[in-house]
Design a protein around this motif. Structure first.
Motif, short mmCIF file in Angstrom:
data_model
loop_
_atom_site.label_atom_id
_atom_site.label_comp_id
_atom_site.label_asym_id
_atom_site.label_seq_id
_atom_site.Cartn_x
_atom_site.Cartn_y
_atom_site.Cartn_z
N MET A 1 0.83 -1.21 0.00
CA MET A 1 0.00 0.00 0.00
C MET A 1 0.87 1.27 0.00
O MET A 1 0.54 2.26 -0.65
N LYS A 2 1.99 1.23 0.71
CA LYS A 2 2.88 2.40 0.73
C LYS A 2 3.35 2.74 -0.68
O LYS A 2 3.42 3.91 -1.07
N LYS A 3 3.68 1.69 -1.46
CA LYS A 3 4.16 1.91 -2.83
C LYS A 3 3.05 2.50 -3.69
O LYS A 3 3.30 3.39 -4.52
N ILE A 4 1.84 2.01 -3.53
CA ILE A 4 0.70 2.51 -4.31
C ILE A 4 0.48 3.99 -4.01
O ILE A 4 0.30 4.81 -4.91
N VAL A 5 0.49 4.32 -2.71
CA VAL A 5 0.31 5.72 -2.31
C VAL A 5 1.42 6.58 -2.88
O VAL A 5 1.18 7.67 -3.43
N GLY A 6 2.65 6.10 -2.76
CA GLY A 6 3.79 6.85 -3.28
C GLY A 6 3.71 7.09 -4.77
O GLY A 6 3.97 8.20 -5.26
N ASN A 7 3.31 6.07 -5.52
CA ASN A 7 3.20 6.21 -6.98
C ASN A 7 2.10 7.20 -7.37
O ASN A 7 2.27 8.00 -8.30
N LEU A 8 0.97 7.15 -6.66
CA LEU A 8 -0.11 8.08 -6.96
C LEU A 8 0.31 9.52 -6.68
O LEU A 8 -0.04 10.44 -7.42
N LEU A 9 1.08 9.72 -5.62
CA LEU A 9 1.56 11.07 -5.30
C LEU A 9 2.60 11.55 -6.31
O LEU A 9 2.77 12.75 -6.52
N LYS A 10 3.29 10.58 -6.93
CA LYS A 10 4.32 10.93 -7.93
C LYS A 10 3.81 10.85 -9.37
O LYS A 10 4.59 10.98 -10.31
N ASN A 11 2.51 10.57 -9.51
CA ASN A 11 1.91 10.46 -10.85
C ASN A 11 2.53 9.34 -11.68
O ASN A 11 2.75 9.47 -12.87
N LYS A 12 2.77 8.20 -11.02
CA LYS A 12 3.38 7.04 -11.69
C LYS A 12 2.40 5.85 -11.69
O LYS A 12 1.73 5.60 -10.69
N ASP A 13 2.35 5.13 -12.82
CA ASP A 13 1.57 3.89 -12.92
C ASP A 13 0.14 4.10 -12.43
O ASP A 13 -0.39 3.32 -11.63
N ILE A 14 -0.49 5.17 -12.91
CA ILE A 14 -1.77 5.63 -12.36
C ILE A 14 -2.89 4.60 -12.50
O ILE A 14 -3.62 4.33 -11.54
N ASP A 15 -3.06 4.03 -13.70
CA ASP A 15 -4.18 3.10 -13.93
C ASP A 15 -4.15 1.95 -12.93
O ASP A 15 -5.16 1.64 -12.27
N TYR A 16 -3.00 1.31 -12.81
CA TYR A 16 -2.86 0.17 -11.90
C TYR A 16 -3.08 0.59 -10.45
O TYR A 16 -3.80 -0.08 -9.69
N CYS A 17 -2.47 1.70 -10.06
CA CYS A 17 -2.54 2.13 -8.66
C CYS A 17 -3.96 2.53 -8.26
O CYS A 17 -4.40 2.25 -7.13
N LEU A 18 -4.69 3.17 -9.19
CA LEU A 18 -6.08 3.52 -8.87
C LEU A 18 -6.94 2.26 -8.73
O LEU A 18 -7.86 2.20 -7.90
N GLN A 19 -6.65 1.25 -9.53
CA GLN A 19 -7.37 -0.03 -9.44
C GLN A 19 -7.10 -0.70 -8.09
O GLN A 19 -7.98 -1.32 -7.51
#
Length: 461
Positions: A1-19
């Motif tokens: 979950m930390k990685k998902i949050v970090g990626n969303l804050l960095k605008n990375k891998d958005i589709d997967y992370c939002l899913q």
């Protein structure tokens, strides 16, 4: 979950992370809500059993509905969507009644403020030994400035201003109000509207269409109090007025206690139902289910496999669990950023329904237990024209109010509004002069004694 949050804050891998984000966020919130529901629901049973029910109007009807909904949850005997709709309706009904009672709380606060200012008229009392306006001003300034945190300093300033004697002309008051509103020029309408709501409520301007319907005896009481003229008040009048206010506050306190307790249960249960598809039945969640089921049996008068003593022992295994989960909920809550940055992406991924729930979760977890879940923010920019219209509207409302009320009530209203204005001092010396001047111009012995006592109480807390 930390990685998902970090990626969303960095605008990375958005589709997967939002899913991935919404399911994991709901899972952890489900567990947290289960713990809170188990604890609050059982405490609710204990309190209502000991006190023979609660005071709020229609309270039994509401509690019966909640118990039935929890029975549905325990048995899985009703469509979740139906129970969620019913629970949201109950929640909105309570919010409506809380708005009503809050309007009366605001009126009570104003009348109590005025009553306090005449209390010493009927007592033999003098200023504290060695008192002087200069010395008391220095003492207040020392209290205000003993902290370095600017937010805490501003909070203290507002508390003190709200209790100082008020000797302002109406026009000077309107000028200060207008200046306070001016800082919202160029800001958002939501911020200005929130500010206007705050000062309207603190000064008796706010009212609802249903307050007199739901609480006719309170409406009648304040209609009677409105005719009181403080200058002519005798000691007998004062005691009668004081007794009436004490009855009002006792009723209001019981009413609010009832609604706060039941709303806490509703918010917990709504969270559980909203997130139920992502429930992870580990040992903690299963234990919570067991507590909730047995508590529900006790409420419904059914046979419970556990006594109250046995249920209380079960809570030992929940110790520390809530404290473990809360920091994760806080660090994983980036819902505001997601809503601001990825709303279009959420729609295109077909996740609008899931995220409509995600965006409600922080509100249900917040300290504002009566917050509206579907309120939309208004980011429209405040123009000078709009601001001037709002100034004219609220000043007109105060003019009308001041024409109807006793002078002491009007002073109490001014004090309440001044305490909510953005801090309007440009320097420490300006603040000090303001405090000294407010004290020195007050020639009313009883009022000044009351102010000294109340401010001393604030400083002693």
């Amino acid at each position: 979950m930390k990685k998902i949050v970090g990626n969303l804050l960095k605008n990375k891998d958005i589709d997967y992370c939002l899913q991935e984000y919404y399911g994991k966020f709901m899972e952890i919130n489900n567990k947290y809500a289960m713990i809170r529901l188990a604890m609050n629901y059982y405490m609710y049973f204990v309190v209502t059993s000991e006190e023979g029910g609660m005071a709020a109007l229609g309270y039994k009807e509401i509690t019966d509905q909640i118990n039935l909904l929890i029975q549905h949850y325990v048995n899985g005997s009703n469509p979740l969507s139906d129970d969620i709709n019913t629970l949201e309706q109950i929640r909105n009904q309570i919010i409506e009644k809380v708005r009503d009672i809050t309007c009366f709380v605001d009126r009570y606060n104003i009348y109590e403020h005025a009553l306090n200012r005449i209390e010493y008229r009927f007592k033999k009392a003098e200023y504290p030994d060695g008192y002087s306006d200069e010395q008391f001003t220095r003492q207040i300034m020392q209290f205000i400035l003993e902290d370095e945190d600017s937010m805490l300093i501003n909070s203290k300033i507002k508390d003190i201003i709200g209790q100082l004697p008020v000797r302002l002309t109406k026009n000077k008051f309107f000028e200060m109000l207008s200046n306070g509103m001016s800082i919202y020029n160029g800001g958002t309408k939501e911020s200005l509207d929130d500010f206007l709501y705050m000062i309207r409520t603190c000064s008796m301007l706010d009212c609802t269409d249903t307050m007199a319907v739901h609480y006719p005896h309170l409406a009648e009481a304040f209609d009677r109090l409105k005719d009181i003229r403080f200058k002519q008040m005798t000691e007998s009048d004062y005691q009668e007025f004081k007794a009436e206010l004490e009855d009002i506050t006792a009723f209001i306190d019981n009413e609010m206690d009832s609604y706060m307790m039941v709303q806490e249960i509703i918010n917990d249960l709504l969270l559980v139902l909203y997130t139920s598809e992502h429930k992870k039945s580990d040992a903690v969640v299963c234990l919570c289910d067991e507590i909730i089921k047995n508590t529900n049996h006790l409420f419904m008068g059914k046979f419970s496999s556990k006594s109250t003593e046995e249920i209380e022992k079960m809570f030992v295994n929940l110790e520390g669990e809530q404290e473990k989960i809360y920091p994760m909920i806080s660090s994983y809550d980036i819902t505001d950023q997601i809503k601001e940055s990825y709303s279009d992406k959420i729609d295109s991924l077909g996740l609008k329904e899931q995220y409509s729930i995600v965006f409600k979760i922080p509100k249900l977890n917040s300290d504002s237990m009566f917050v509206e879940l579907d309120r939309e923010t208004d980011a429209t920019v405040v123009t000078e024209k709009y601001l001037e219209e709002q100034k004219e509207n609220i000043i007109s409302a105060y003019r009308e109010m001041f024409a109807e009320n006793d002078k002491l009530i009007n002073r109490a209203v001014m004090a309440a509004v001044l305490s909510e204005l953005p801090v309007f001092f440009n320097s420490i010396s300006e603040l000090q002069d303001y405090i000294y001047n407010r004290l020195s111009v007050c020639m009313d012995h009883a009022e000044k004694l009351a102010c000294i006592e109340i401010i001393n109480g604030i400083m002693a807390e």
